[in-house]
Design an enzyme around this catalytic site. Structure first.
Site, mmCIF file in Angstrom:
data_model
loop_
_atom_site.group_PDB
_atom_site.id
_atom_site.type_symbol
_atom_site.label_atom_id
_atom_site.label_comp_id
_atom_site.label_asym_id
_atom_site.label_seq_id
_atom_site.Cartn_x
_atom_site.Cartn_y
_atom_site.Cartn_z
ATOM 1 N N GLY A 43 0.827 -1.198 0.000
ATOM 2 C CA GLY A 43 0.000 0.000 0.000
ATOM 3 C C GLY A 43 0.861 1.247 0.000
ATOM 4 O O GLY A 43 1.911 1.300 0.656
ATOM 5 N N GLY A 45 -0.521 4.590 0.336
ATOM 6 C CA GLY A 45 -1.199 5.791 0.833
ATOM 7 C C GLY A 45 -0.327 6.482 1.858
ATOM 8 O O GLY A 45 0.887 6.249 1.927
ATOM 9 N N LEU A 46 -0.921 7.333 2.674
ATOM 10 C CA LEU A 46 -0.108 8.084 3.635
ATOM 11 C C LEU A 46 0.683 7.165 4.545
ATOM 12 O O LEU A 46 1.847 7.416 4.835
ATOM 13 C CB LEU A 46 -0.994 9.026 4.446
ATOM 14 C CG LEU A 46 -1.496 10.234 3.666
ATOM 15 C CD1 LEU A 46 -2.422 11.069 4.530
ATOM 16 C CD2 LEU A 46 -0.334 11.077 3.177
ATOM 17 N N GLY A 48 1.575 3.810 4.104
ATOM 18 C CA GLY A 48 2.562 3.003 3.383
ATOM 19 C C GLY A 48 3.696 3.836 2.809
ATOM 20 O O GLY A 48 4.876 3.488 2.959
ATOM 21 N N ARG A 340 -18.908 13.112 13.639
ATOM 22 C CA ARG A 340 -19.582 12.581 12.455
ATOM 23 C C ARG A 340 -20.722 11.629 12.778
ATOM 24 O O ARG A 340 -21.775 11.676 12.137
ATOM 25 C CB ARG A 340 -18.557 11.862 11.578
ATOM 26 C CG ARG A 340 -17.590 12.831 10.983
ATOM 27 C CD ARG A 340 -16.458 12.151 10.251
ATOM 28 N NE ARG A 340 -15.615 13.177 9.642
ATOM 29 C CZ ARG A 340 -14.511 12.919 8.985
ATOM 30 N NH1 ARG A 340 -14.087 11.685 8.849
ATOM 31 N NH2 ARG A 340 -13.813 13.891 8.448
ATOM 32 N N HIS A 411 -17.760 5.868 4.893
ATOM 33 C CA HIS A 411 -16.599 6.690 4.586
ATOM 34 C C HIS A 411 -15.273 6.103 5.070
ATOM 35 O O HIS A 411 -14.258 6.171 4.382
ATOM 36 C CB HIS A 411 -16.799 8.064 5.219
ATOM 37 C CG HIS A 411 -15.661 9.005 5.023
ATOM 38 N ND1 HIS A 411 -15.211 9.343 3.755
ATOM 39 C CD2 HIS A 411 -14.879 9.698 5.886
ATOM 40 C CE1 HIS A 411 -14.196 10.188 3.872
ATOM 41 N NE2 HIS A 411 -13.966 10.411 5.150
ATOM 42 N N GLU A 435 -5.266 3.236 8.319
ATOM 43 C CA GLU A 435 -6.656 2.768 8.433
ATOM 44 C C GLU A 435 -6.722 1.240 8.531
ATOM 45 O O GLU A 435 -7.711 0.687 9.020
ATOM 46 C CB GLU A 435 -7.465 3.271 7.232
ATOM 47 C CG GLU A 435 -8.976 3.072 7.389
ATOM 48 C CD GLU A 435 -9.789 3.562 6.193
ATOM 49 O OE1 GLU A 435 -9.211 4.200 5.297
ATOM 50 O OE2 GLU A 435 -11.005 3.302 6.159
ATOM 51 N N ARG A 445 -14.003 7.983 14.422
ATOM 52 C CA ARG A 445 -12.822 8.815 14.180
ATOM 53 C C ARG A 445 -13.235 10.277 14.011
ATOM 54 O O ARG A 445 -14.231 10.563 13.359
ATOM 55 C CB ARG A 445 -12.095 8.354 12.917
ATOM 56 C CG ARG A 445 -10.900 9.220 12.567
ATOM 57 C CD ARG A 445 -10.134 8.694 11.372
ATOM 58 N NE ARG A 445 -10.902 8.733 10.137
ATOM 59 C CZ ARG A 445 -11.174 9.839 9.445
ATOM 60 N NH1 ARG A 445 -10.764 11.011 9.887
ATOM 61 N NH2 ARG A 445 -11.874 9.775 8.328
ATOM 62 N N LEU A 451 -5.495 11.399 8.474
ATOM 63 C CA LEU A 451 -4.210 11.782 7.885
ATOM 64 C C LEU A 451 -3.148 11.793 8.975
ATOM 65 O O LEU A 451 -2.025 11.339 8.783
ATOM 66 C CB LEU A 451 -4.330 13.162 7.224
ATOM 67 C CG LEU A 451 -5.445 13.306 6.187
ATOM 68 C CD1 LEU A 451 -5.361 14.664 5.505
ATOM 69 C CD2 LEU A 451 -5.364 12.216 5.139
#
Lengths: 648, 246
Positions: A43, A45-46, A48, A340, A411, A435, A445, A451
């Site tokens: 992965g 993303g942020l 990985g 949320r 989400h 995540e 969350r 992030l």
């Protein structure tokens, strides 16, 4: 397999000193030995990308894998609103403790204190790092960094880059990654999907991947494996996740012995563009930052609702006194900036009561008329311009003139692989970050914290903790991919693919996935109850049989085949879906994103049950029977556990 | 709505491609262009035919994965959008729509509408970063003019989709390179390596088979993020500066 015993390995000592003491106590690997060690990161993303770049900078040999054509496409890129940090640049009485407390409270007291405190502690380093990388955060005229507020907080601690914060942070991490690729410490494997985890002597030693361009099955070995593949929100078919985001790596690890924790904690984001029709493929998020200025409402009178649905009046024609700003009414202290889960349930409550403002009855307004009047259109354009443009492109409605329509959608997933304080799963040498793990957000969350967590894990936590594990492995030679364990795993993957091609059924993957999505949204969505969950489990079992007897996968292996990719992912989503339902059934309390209708107050607020459910539910896979539940009790040493109150 | 689709089909990089024609019906005007292709593929699978391969992911205009050349325009008939942000309401009922992959020597076709954009990664690996690691100074240690940060952000909005290359008659990647160079150069921390960065990224671009820039400005017109060619002027200045330092 050895009996699983959950040991969170939380260090002793006062909360504020745990991380410092732990870092001092754990072992490190010398530069000369780092050069001999190999680490696989799955992965980009942020989590990985930041982990791989940092491990590369430290001198390890890293192999990083992504399913897209470039690491930069990972879904972190789509995060809009911002990233939290306890800098207290605004001097509004923020602190590491306050960020920690807000996160624990926002998570409805279902996260580990020690992990969350560490997260808040390293949050400040992240902002420093990103600025040094050239991330163009928003600034004030004096040249200092700007902040805004997000849900669940009463201070301004969110750093942002217009409505594209995730993109800018990922480009920063990707730049660091590129630097290491150029330096030769990281090797990047694109368009590769992990299909199995390889264990040798009970330790994670490699992965089996499918080369998505050629269809070839490939083997990669290492001393340790890091999973950074994000969440499993696409189980619900319609979500704000990217189309290719999937939970397959998590399920493969789960089946090899990694416990799956709190799968039922799924976040439903309150501000998404409502569903428009049956042909829809995904839902689009409208950033939570919009709730800084936007006001959420439905009409007070049902006759106005009727007129809106028949398009006889425009929302802007409804006078102020006939509008119900229901969040400000119910939660005066936090107003439109409640967390949320609270905002989503409140929208559902209004729509269930018949006040939904579009023809499906599933939409509420997010209105900017008042802030535009107060601050001017230019100020609003500066803050949210790209989001307004995106909204107009999709809906053909100009949000500067008429309010946006929004509705909750799947989400983010708080649940994920169970990890200890070192971010190691129940399999030695297998780590999960971002995540993909469960550890920091409890039942819900807070905005701008995903992030933060992805980068905290990747830049500052994992690169330290993995050294402790690898220090015992410095004599271990490179993993031999001709080991029988690789052979066996590869054969299993190949057999699975062959099996899918052979079914030649009548339903396409998307058709079956939509069926799963409907079951999940109906019975395992925003409101759950025992009867519905039992029904969902039965329906998912039936659908799983249907999938394995009636799916139609065209083409053959050994080729670029997107239908096969989707089929493999759906097979895993079916397993995750059932796991979510099982966990939701076990947790007979309302907590964070998990709302059990049996457990609510007279006012319809969530009712937690701390006496019976103050635990992390970690599920262990068992072949041909239901998974086994292990409980990790949560001990709050510092925080006083209370009912969440956003009213006063 | 109903449409006639002329879709480029190509087995792999080595084989020759051709257009295939498909009819599609019952499409809602609110359907996105990629959802329309999902429906086409679902129909094709049922008919026992091979679905059309195309790249896509976030479907909200930010990942840069989608890359279709529609009726002779990168990302189709609208300004400042990606393919995934295009909706069928932009077309007329009964239209014939031609769909092709990006066409550029540096982006070989993988299959049908999917191309290989690895060259973009390679350009960035040649210098699209600031060489820092470890613990760094406090984020507010260096004040940065708001105008500079904003300009950096404008350039940094590039999603790396490759529409600029696909649109350019020379297949040049100058806008892509300039956006990254400019995004970093606008910030004090990025100025230190600016000239060297410009030089090595341009050299890599040339090496990878991208064409030269002849200033037609087509790239700016088709960029889904509206990135300005003013950044190319800045890149050229830095490139010359680097050459003079040699």
């Amino acid at each position: 397999m050895a009996e699983i015993k959950l040991d969170s390995k939380i260090p002793s000592g006062p909360l504020a000193e745990k991380w410092t003491r732990h870092k001092a106590a754990i072992k490190v690997v010398s530069p000369a030995n780092k050069r001999k060690m190999e680490i696989i990161v799955v992965g980009t993303g942020l989590g990985g990308a930041s982990a791989a770049a940092t491990l590369g900078e430290l001198g390890y040999n890293v192999k990083i894998f992504c399913i897209s054509d470039s690491p930069r496409r990972a879904h972190s890129i789509a995060a809009q609103g911002g990233i939290n940090a306890a800098k207290n640049y605004q001097n509004d009485n923020d602190s590491v403790y306050r960020l920690f407390y807000d996160t624990i409270k926002g998570g409805d007291f279902r996260a580990r204190e020690a992990n969350v405190y560490r997260l808040a502690e390293v949050s400040n380093l992240i902002i420093d790092k990103c600025v040094a990388q050239g991330v163009p955060f928003a600034r004030e005229y004096g040249g200092l960094l700007a902040n805004r507020s997000f849900g669940g907080a009463q201070v301004s601690r969110t750093f942002y880059a217009r409505g594209q914060t995730g993109q800018q942070l990922l480009l920063g991490a990707y730049a660091s990654l590129n630097r290491q690729i150029a330096a030769g410490t990281v090797k990047s494997y694109n368009r590769r999907e992990m299909l199995d985890l390889v264990l040798i002597d009970g330790k994670a030693r490699g992965i089996i991947v499918r080369n998505l361009e050629t269809g070839e099955i490939e083997r990669y070995g290492a001393h340790a494996v890091v999973i950074a593949t994000g969440g499993y929100g696409n189980t619900y078919f319609l979500s704000t996740n990217a189309m290719n985001s999937n939970g397959s790596a998590l399920i493969q690890c789960y089946k090899k012995g990694a416990c799956f924790a709190n799968p039922c904690f799924v976040q439903i984001h309150p501000t998404c563009i409502p569903v428009h029709g049956k042909q829809q493929s995904k839902l689009t998020l409208m950033s939570e930052s919009l709730r800084n200025d936007g006001k959420i409402w439905t009409p007070k009178k049902l006759e106005d609702v009727e007129k809106l649905r028949k398009k006889q009046i425009k929302p802007s024609q409804i006078p102020e006194e006939d509008r119900d700003y229901y969040l400000e009414r119910r939660y005066p202290a936090f107003g439109n900036l409640v967390p949320r889960d609270v905002a989503s349930r409140a929208a559902k409550e209004r729509c269930d009561a018949g006040y939904g403002v579009n023809d499906t009855g599933l939409a509420v307004f997010l209105d900017f008329a008042e802030p535009i009047k107060r601050l001017g259109r230019k100020a609003i354009e500066e803050r949210y311009g790209n989001l307004f443009q995106m909204y107009e492109k999709i809906t053909d409605v100009n949000p500067y003139e008429e309010p946006m329509q929004i509705y909750p959608a799947i989400h983010y997933t708080m649940g994920g692989l169970w990890v200890d304080y070192n971010l190691m799963t129940t399999i030695p040498g297998l780590y999960a970050i971002g995540e993909a793990n469960f550890s920091d957000h409890g039942g819900n969350r807070l905005g701008a914290s995903a992030l933060m967590q992805g980068l905290a894990d990747g830049y500052y936590v994992l690169p330290n903790t993995i050294g402790d594990y690898l220090s015992a492995d410095i004599q271990t030679p490179k993993t031999d991919v001709n080991h029988p364990a690789f052979e066996e795993a590869e054969n299993r993957v190949k057999a699975r693919i062959e099996k899918l091609f052979k079914i030649k059924g009548k339903q396409t993957v998307d058709e079956l996935h939509k069926k799963l999505g409907n079951i999940m949204w109906e019975y395992v969505g925003m409101a759950r109850n025992e009867k519905g969950l039992k029904k969902a489990i039965k329906l998912i079992d039936e659908l799983t049989k249907e999938f394995w007897t009636d799916v139609l996968v065209p083409g053959k292996n050994g080729d670029f085949n997107q239908e096969l990719e989707k089929a493999l992912r759906l097979a895993d989503f079916l397993e995750i879906g059932k796991l979510i339902a099982l966990d939701a059934l076990d947790r007979r309390e309302s907590c964070g994103g998990h709302f059990r209708e049996e457990m609510q107050t007279e006012e319809g607020e969530a009712k937690r049950d701390d006496a019976n459910y103050m635990y992390v539910a970690a599920w262990e896979y068992r072949e041909n029977q239901d998974p086994k539940l292990h409980k990790e009790p949560l001990n709050y040493e510092v925080v006083k556990v209370s009912t969440r109150n956003y009213k006063n | 709505m109903k449409f006639t689709l002329k879709v480029w089909r190509q087995k792999n990089a080595k084989s020759k491609g051709r257009f295939e024609t498909y009819k599609i019906d019952n499409i809602s005007p609110d359907t996105s262009f990629l959802e329309m292709l999902d429906i086409l593929n679902n129909n094709l699978v049922h008919e026992g035919k091979e679905p059309v391969a195309f790249d896509h992911d976030c479907r909200e205009g930010i990942c840069g994965m989608c890359s279709l050349y529609i009726n002779g325009r990168a990302h189709g008939p609208d300004d400042e959008i990606t393919t995934c942000q295009l909706h069928m309401r932009k077309f007329k009922d009964g239209d014939t729509i031609t769909i092709e992959p990006w066409r550029s020597a540096a982006f070989p076709v993988v299959k049908d509408l999917v191309v290989n954009r690895r060259a973009f990664d390679q350009i960035l690996q040649a210098g699209g970063f600031i060489s820092i690691s470890g613990i760094v100074p406090d984020a507010n240690a260096i004040p940065i003019r708001k105008e500079d940060a904003d300009e950096s952000m404008d350039a940094s909005a590039c999603i790396g989709c490759g529409a600029c290359v696909a649109t350019c008659k020379n297949g040049s990647a100058m806008l892509f390179v300039a956006a990254r160079v400019s995004a970093l150069e606008r910030l004090p921390q990025g100025k230190i390596e600016a000239a060297k960065r410009a030089k090595s990224m341009v050299q890599k671009m040339d090496e990878l088979g991208f064409g030269a820039c002849s200033n037609t400005q087509a790239c700016e017109a088709e960029c889904p993020k509206g990135i300005s060619i003013a950044h190319i002027a800045r890149l050229n200045r830095l490139f010359i500066q680097a050459k003079l330092q040699d």
